[in-house]
Design a protein around this motif. Structure first.
Motif, PDB file in Angstrom:
ATOM      1  N   THR A 142       0.899  -1.330   0.017  1.00  0.00           N
ATOM      2  CA  THR A 142       0.227   0.108  -0.082  1.00  0.00           C
ATOM      3  C   THR A 142       0.895   1.274   0.152  1.00  0.00           C
ATOM      4  OG1 THR A 142      -1.779   1.019   1.007  1.00  0.00           O
ATOM      5  CG2 THR A 142      -0.196   0.262   2.551  1.00  0.00           C
ATOM      6  N   VAL A 165      -8.227   2.740  -2.960  1.00  0.00           N
ATOM      7  CA  VAL A 165      -9.339   2.566  -1.911  1.00  0.00           C
ATOM      8  C   VAL A 165     -10.018   3.760  -1.346  1.00  0.00           C
ATOM      9  CG1 VAL A 165     -10.007   0.786  -0.124  1.00  0.00           C
ATOM     10  CG2 VAL A 165      -8.033   0.330  -1.855  1.00  0.00           C
ATOM     11  N   TRP A 210      -3.691   3.356  -1.964  1.00  0.00           N
ATOM     12  CA  TRP A 210      -3.589   2.446  -2.935  1.00  0.00           C
ATOM     13  C   TRP A 210      -3.381   0.985  -2.383  1.00  0.00           C
ATOM     14  CZ3 TRP A 210      -4.542   3.864  -8.254  1.00  0.00           C
ATOM     15  CH2 TRP A 210      -5.070   5.176  -8.682  1.00  0.00           C
TER      16      TRP A 210
END
Length: 183
Positions: free
Chosen positions: A122, A154, A179
């Protein structure tokens, strides 16, 4: 990693001055920020040099070792932190972009995360409005690059970080969206 700390700090200040970050930071603050990476035996960094000059850098560490404000959206959403790699940044001077170095940064960090047994990666990126007054006419967001690498945005995973924008004397809160990618 400590040997390249001044280079990492200087690159963060230089690259993040550009849109969309508009960061009016200092090397002293950056050196303090980077301490979390220096303390981690699992952290990863890479610095690209052009002669004696650093032109790019990237960092990564397990999310369980990241700052609490980075972990917070994942904890609140019920995500298990132990399987996540946090990609702190990829910074590259403009004249060295488009040569495959950004792709290499992702490949290196993902490979390191896999060695650590981490199953997802992430990172977060600042949210700026499309009509921001300092947005350059030729600005192209990195979204397609990240999507091509297999990351998905997200929107429900957001954090707020504060820093002074260029021209401001006070720090203000900025929304950052995460992300994710399964490795």
């Amino acid at each position: 990693m400590r040997e390249a700390r001044d280079a990492l700090a200087a690159l963060r200040v230089s690259v993040f001055r550009d849109f969309p970050y508009l960061y009016a930071g200092s090397s002293s603050y950056e050196l303090e920020y980077l301490e979390v990476y220096f303390r981690s035996a699992s952290a990863f960094s890479a610095v690209v040099w052009h002669g004696d000059e650093p032109v790019g850098a990237t960092t990564m560490l397990p999310l369980v070792e990241a700052e609490a404000e980075v972990q917070k959206p994942f904890v609140e959403a019920g995500h298990e932190l132990s399987g996540l790699a946090y990609f702190g940044e990829s910074v590259l001077l403009r004249e060295f972009r488009g040569r495959g170095l950004g792709v290499k940064f992702f490949e290196l960090r993902e490979a390191h995360a896999r060695v650590l047994g981490l199953s997802r990666a992430t990172f977060c990126a600042v949210d700026r409005p499309v009509d921001h007054p300092l947005r350059p006419a030729d600005y192209v967001p990195n979204d397609r690059f990240w999507q091509h690498r297999g990351y998905r945005k997200v929107p429900e995973l957001q954090a707020s970080f504060s820093w002074p924008d260029i021209g401001d004397s006070e720090s203000t809160s900025k929304s950052m969206t995460f992300w994710l990618k399964d490795l």
